[in-house]
Design a protein around this motif. Structure first.
Motif, PDB file in Angstrom:
ATOM      1  N   LEU A   1      11.461   9.523  -7.563  1.00  0.00           N
ATOM      2  CA  LEU A   1      10.885   8.326  -6.756  1.00  0.00           C
ATOM      3  C   LEU A   1       9.395   7.965  -7.057  1.00  0.00           C
ATOM      4  O   LEU A   1       8.514   8.988  -6.582  1.00  0.00           O
ATOM      5  N   LYS A   2       9.022   7.155  -7.847  1.00  0.00           N
ATOM      6  CA  LYS A   2       7.563   6.698  -7.998  1.00  0.00           C
ATOM      7  C   LYS A   2       6.946   6.089  -6.990  1.00  0.00           C
ATOM      8  O   LYS A   2       5.689   6.089  -6.726  1.00  0.00           O
ATOM      9  N   ASN A   3       7.644   5.005  -6.284  1.00  0.00           N
ATOM     10  CA  ASN A   3       7.091   4.206  -5.320  1.00  0.00           C
ATOM     11  C   ASN A   3       7.940   4.316  -4.172  1.00  0.00           C
ATOM     12  O   ASN A   3       9.350   4.167  -4.124  1.00  0.00           O
ATOM     13  N   SER A   4       7.471   4.508  -3.018  1.00  0.00           N
ATOM     14  CA  SER A   4       8.066   4.158  -1.814  1.00  0.00           C
ATOM     15  C   SER A   4       8.503   2.947  -1.246  1.00  0.00           C
ATOM     16  O   SER A   4       7.659   1.974  -1.297  1.00  0.00           O
TER      17      SER A   4
END
Length: 77
Positions: A61-64
């Motif tokens: 997961l790179k961006n919340s």
């Protein structure tokens, strides 16, 4: 002791001598699956499908991101 080592050597030497699988004499392949047009070959029967060996997803997961609202998350009656 020498006999044990010798036997282990013979056992390990036999592991690498693999031949292609063949149908035994007097035997036949299993019948075709329901709805299939032809009987699968031994190679097709031994090849695992994507459901039998699923691919692993290593994507991090790179961006919340905010979760969207759940219309079915209702309080109890």
């Amino acid at each position: 002791m020498k006999k044990v080592v010798l036997l282990m050597g013979f056992a390990l030497a036999g592991c690498g001598a693999a031949r292609p699988l063949e149908v035994a004499k007097g035997e036949s392949l299993p019948p075709a699956p329901y709805g299939a047009a032809a009987v699968p070959t031994p190679e097709q029967l031994l090849t695992p499908t994507s459901q039998q060996r699923p691919q692993r997803s290593d994507e991090l997961l790179k961006n919340s991101e905010e979760r969207r609202s759940d219309e079915f998350d209702l309080p109890p009656n």
